[in-house]
Write a protein that holds these residues in place. Structure first.
Motif, PDB file in Angstrom:
ATOM      1  N   SER A 126       0.782  -1.203   0.059  1.00 11.83           N
ATOM      2  CA  SER A 126       0.034   0.068  -0.047  1.00 11.83           C
ATOM      3  C   SER A 126       0.857   1.088   0.087  1.00 11.83           C
ATOM      4  CB  SER A 126      -1.117   0.030   1.048  1.00 11.83           C
ATOM      5  OG  SER A 126      -0.064  -0.016   2.382  1.00 11.83           O
ATOM      6  N   TYR A 127       0.242   2.451   0.096  1.00 15.73           N
ATOM      7  CA  TYR A 127       0.840   3.782   0.361  1.00 15.73           C
ATOM      8  C   TYR A 127       1.686   4.116  -1.078  1.00 15.73           C
ATOM      9  CZ  TYR A 127      -0.487   3.681   5.196  1.00 15.73           C
ATOM     10  OH  TYR A 127      -1.199   4.094   6.216  1.00 15.73           O
ATOM     11  N   GLY A 128       1.287   3.513  -2.259  1.00 15.45           N
ATOM     12  CA  GLY A 128       1.704   3.746  -3.563  1.00 15.45           C
ATOM     13  C   GLY A 128       1.872   5.376  -3.842  1.00 15.45           C
ATOM     14  N   THR A 129       0.881   6.044  -3.241  1.00 19.44           N
ATOM     15  CA  THR A 129       0.583   7.500  -3.442  1.00 19.44           C
ATOM     16  C   THR A 129       1.105   8.470  -2.651  1.00 19.44           C
ATOM     17  OG1 THR A 129      -1.479   7.559  -2.071  1.00 19.44           O
ATOM     18  CG2 THR A 129      -1.726   7.177  -4.627  1.00 19.44           C
ATOM     19  N   VAL A 130       1.864   7.649  -1.421  1.00 17.20           N
ATOM     20  CA  VAL A 130       2.475   8.581  -0.702  1.00 17.20           C
ATOM     21  C   VAL A 130       3.949   8.306  -0.836  1.00 17.20           C
ATOM     22  CG1 VAL A 130       2.807   8.791   1.962  1.00 17.20           C
ATOM     23  CG2 VAL A 130       0.701   8.293   1.278  1.00 17.20           C
ATOM     24  N   ILE A 131       4.482   7.308  -1.149  1.00 15.67           N
ATOM     25  CA  ILE A 131       5.610   6.893  -1.463  1.00 15.67           C
ATOM     26  C   ILE A 131       6.047   7.720  -2.628  1.00 15.67           C
ATOM     27  CG2 ILE A 131       7.652   5.248  -2.013  1.00 15.67           C
ATOM     28  CD1 ILE A 131       5.850   3.445  -0.486  1.00 15.67           C
ATOM     29  N   THR A 132       7.342   8.375  -2.882  1.00 17.13           N
ATOM     30  CA  THR A 132       7.861   9.431  -3.973  1.00 17.13           C
ATOM     31  C   THR A 132       9.039   8.964  -4.035  1.00 17.13           C
ATOM     32  OG1 THR A 132       8.270  11.139  -2.609  1.00 17.13           O
ATOM     33  CG2 THR A 132       5.961  11.098  -3.628  1.00 17.13           C
ATOM     34  N   SER A 133       9.813   9.331  -5.457  1.00 13.58           N
ATOM     35  CA  SER A 133      11.086   9.538  -5.602  1.00 13.58           C
ATOM     36  C   SER A 133      11.790   9.899  -4.365  1.00 13.58           C
ATOM     37  CB  SER A 133      11.299  10.100  -7.086  1.00 13.58           C
ATOM     38  OG  SER A 133      12.761  10.168  -7.203  1.00 13.58           O
ATOM     39  N   GLY A 134      12.678   9.302  -4.031  1.00 12.86           N
ATOM     40  CA  GLY A 134      13.686  10.071  -2.849  1.00 12.86           C
ATOM     41  C   GLY A 134      13.116   9.518  -1.387  1.00 12.86           C
ATOM     42  N   THR A 135      12.156   9.084  -1.363  1.00 14.23           N
ATOM     43  CA  THR A 135      11.498   8.387  -0.132  1.00 14.23           C
ATOM     44  C   THR A 135      12.630   7.465   0.396  1.00 14.23           C
ATOM     45  OG1 THR A 135       9.248   8.996  -0.476  1.00 14.23           O
ATOM     46  CG2 THR A 135       9.689   7.320   1.304  1.00 14.23           C
ATOM     47  N   SER A 153      13.950   5.308  -6.088  1.00 12.64           N
ATOM     48  CA  SER A 153      14.366   6.046  -7.378  1.00 12.64           C
ATOM     49  C   SER A 153      13.119   6.396  -7.936  1.00 12.64           C
ATOM     50  CB  SER A 153      15.309   5.403  -8.174  1.00 12.64           C
ATOM     51  OG  SER A 153      15.575   5.962  -9.378  1.00 12.64           O
ATOM     52  N   SER A 154      12.226   5.507  -8.265  1.00 13.87           N
ATOM     53  CA  SER A 154      10.998   5.898  -9.076  1.00 13.87           C
ATOM     54  C   SER A 154       9.870   4.898  -8.286  1.00 13.87           C
ATOM     55  CB  SER A 154      11.117   5.639 -10.693  1.00 13.87           C
ATOM     56  OG  SER A 154      11.594   4.434 -10.915  1.00 13.87           O
ATOM     57  N   ILE A 155       8.773   5.105  -8.919  1.00 16.24           N
ATOM     58  CA  ILE A 155       7.626   4.478  -8.351  1.00 16.24           C
ATOM     59  C   ILE A 155       6.496   4.535  -9.590  1.00 16.24           C
ATOM     60  CG2 ILE A 155       6.624   6.225  -6.866  1.00 16.24           C
ATOM     61  CD1 ILE A 155       5.504   3.843  -5.193  1.00 16.24           C
ATOM     62  N   SER A 156       5.810   3.177  -9.629  1.00 15.80           N
ATOM     63  CA  SER A 156       4.647   3.119 -10.614  1.00 15.80           C
ATOM     64  C   SER A 156       3.555   2.274  -9.788  1.00 15.80           C
ATOM     65  CB  SER A 156       5.172   2.439 -11.955  1.00 15.80           C
ATOM     66  OG  SER A 156       3.912   2.221 -12.594  1.00 15.80           O
ATOM     67  N   VAL A 161      11.366   1.018  -7.775  1.00 14.25           N
ATOM     68  CA  VAL A 161      12.698   0.881  -8.447  1.00 14.25           C
ATOM     69  C   VAL A 161      13.719   1.534  -7.374  1.00 14.25           C
ATOM     70  CG1 VAL A 161      14.558   1.264 -10.026  1.00 14.25           C
ATOM     71  CG2 VAL A 161      12.197   0.500 -10.696  1.00 14.25           C
ATOM     72  N   LEU A 162      14.781   1.002  -6.608  1.00 17.36           N
ATOM     73  CA  LEU A 162      15.542   1.402  -5.707  1.00 17.36           C
ATOM     74  C   LEU A 162      16.790   1.975  -6.396  1.00 17.36           C
ATOM     75  CD1 LEU A 162      15.015  -1.309  -3.076  1.00 17.36           C
ATOM     76  CD2 LEU A 162      13.730   0.698  -3.133  1.00 17.36           C
ATOM     77  N   VAL A 163      17.377   2.888  -5.616  1.00 14.72           N
ATOM     78  CA  VAL A 163      18.526   3.640  -6.087  1.00 14.72           C
ATOM     79  C   VAL A 163      19.785   2.549  -6.214  1.00 14.72           C
ATOM     80  CG1 VAL A 163      20.351   5.327  -5.665  1.00 14.72           C
ATOM     81  CG2 VAL A 163      17.961   6.038  -5.280  1.00 14.72           C
TER      82      VAL A 163
END
Length: 400
Positions: A126-135, A153-156, A161-163
């Motif tokens: 869950s929380y795909g809308t709260v997690i952003t790039s850089g979290t 790094s990015s989320i869809s 995708v992690l750094v």
């Protein structure tokens, strides 16, 4: 003294998994206590603290302290318990602040799929809308009790995708914890609430409103039974109300009435800190009202409230209020039963008593409205044959 429990010497607390915590600036320790006040453990601090902690929060991984030594500055520190020592991890200083309380916007979810060691692709439940790039996410513990921090790094959707790749392997269902922002109430004379990046200390937005002035206690929690769905809210006390704020829209989910009034129903009892676990609200106070009596304590103790809706007020009215004593005429008796959020309770029995030996209540018990949430329960009193003042009493019962 009566109704004491924690007996904390400092005016702050937080709660996690059955334990209450307090930072003692006199001994430079993090004190862990049971609900009855018994000490479970005392963690020495890695660094001394030079002034009293005013407010304390826990985000599932980190302890956060607020200190307000005066002169228009405050300090917020992040701590973490490792190997039975409470280690200082970060310090943020803010100027032009006068604050009694703050909270940390934090979230808790889990892995939706297995993550092998070294992978840069993970999926959250869950929380795909709260997690952003850089979290920054804290993964774990895994089956080997391992934790680690990873940066997104990015989320869809909920696919991230992690750094860089994970150091450890994790199973589906293993925890993901993360925090985003600090929310600081500022007693600047007009009232303001500051949204601040919890990692950098950069101010994101300032909300100016007298609503946010002189706030002494707040927290951030995921709660149910407030609205029709479970919500993540900034929760703060204002006079005798507990308010649930949606930090995404800055609108209130709801407002709950608390029992922090003295017996005179005028004097407000100060709440110094708040912690919430499930449906239970712990309010840190130095005074309380129990069973019609006022109590004062030497130290600070918790007083309980509940998020879960329950019967709070019952009001009764009659129409008409004057009847002939003919054993025929009736008066409609309307009872309004509200919960602590000011909403009508649904399908609860209301029982009536009257002081007329001949006249009587025709529907007893009557039930509150099942469909429209008005909290109304309607019955009728049929007149007796003696000229007299008749007193009718209504009693609503919770049962569940």
């Amino acid at each position: 003294m009566a109704y004491e429990n924690l007996n904390f010497k400092k005016a702050h607390m937080t709660f996690d998994e059955g334990y209450f915590y307090m930072f003692d600036d006199g001994w430079d320790t993090l004190l862990q206590r049971l609900a009855d006040g018994g000490t479970a453990f005392s963690y020495p601090l890695s660094d001394t603290i030079d002034s009293a902690v005013t407010s304390l929060e826990y985000d599932g991984i980190n302890f956060w302290t607020l200190q307000d030594p005066g002169a228009g500055t405050i300090t917020i520190r992040r701590w973490q318990v490792e190997n039975s020592i409470c280690w200082l991890k970060n310090t943020l200083n803010f100027s032009t602040f006068d604050s009694d309380t703050f909270t940390v916007e934090h979230y808790h979810t889990s892995l939706a799929a297995t993550a092998s060691g070294g992978t840069t692709d993970i999926q959250s439940a869950s929380y795909g809308t709260v997690i952003t790039s850089g979290t920054v996410l804290t993964l774990g513990p895994n089956s080997s009790s391992q934790y680690e921090d990873v940066t997104v790094s990015s989320i869809s959707g909920t696919n991230m995708v992690l750094v860089s790749g994970t150091q450890n392997a994790y199973d589906s269902g293993d925890e993901i914890n993360f925090y985003n922002n600090l929310w600081i109430f500022n007693n600047d004379g007009s009232g303001s609430l500051h949204k601040i990046n919890a990692r950098t200390g950069a101010n994101i937005t300032t909300y100016s409103d007298s609503e946010y002035d002189n706030i002494t206690a707040c927290t951030f929690a995921r709660v149910s039974n407030v609205t029709s769905s479970t919500v993540d809210a900034l929760i703060y006390s204002k006079a005798t109300n507990l308010k649930y704020l949606n930090v995404n829209t800055m609108s209130l989910y709801d407002t709950m009435t608390m029992d922090n009034l003295k017996v005179n129903n005028t004097t407000i009892i100060v709440i110094y800190d708040i912690a919430i676990a499930g449906n239970t609200i712990y309010r840190l106070q130095k005074e309380a009202k129990y069973y019609g009596g006022d109590y004062s304590w030497t130290y600070y103790n918790y007083v309980l409230s509940t998020v879960r809706r329950f019967i709070d007020t019952v009001s009764i009215s009659a129409y008409p209020t004057i009847l002939p004593n003919n054993a025929v005429n009736v008066s409609e008796i309307t009872t309004i039963v509200n919960d602590q959020y000011g909403d009508g309770v649904v399908n609860k029995p209301v029982s009536f008593t009257d002081t007329d030996s001949v006249g009587f209540i025709t529907i007893n018990p009557a039930y509150t409205d099942l469909f429209f949430g008005t909290g109304e329960a309607i019955s009728y009193y049929k007149a007796g044959i003696v000229v007299a003042t008749v007193t009718i009493t209504a009693t609503a019962t919770q049962y569940d």
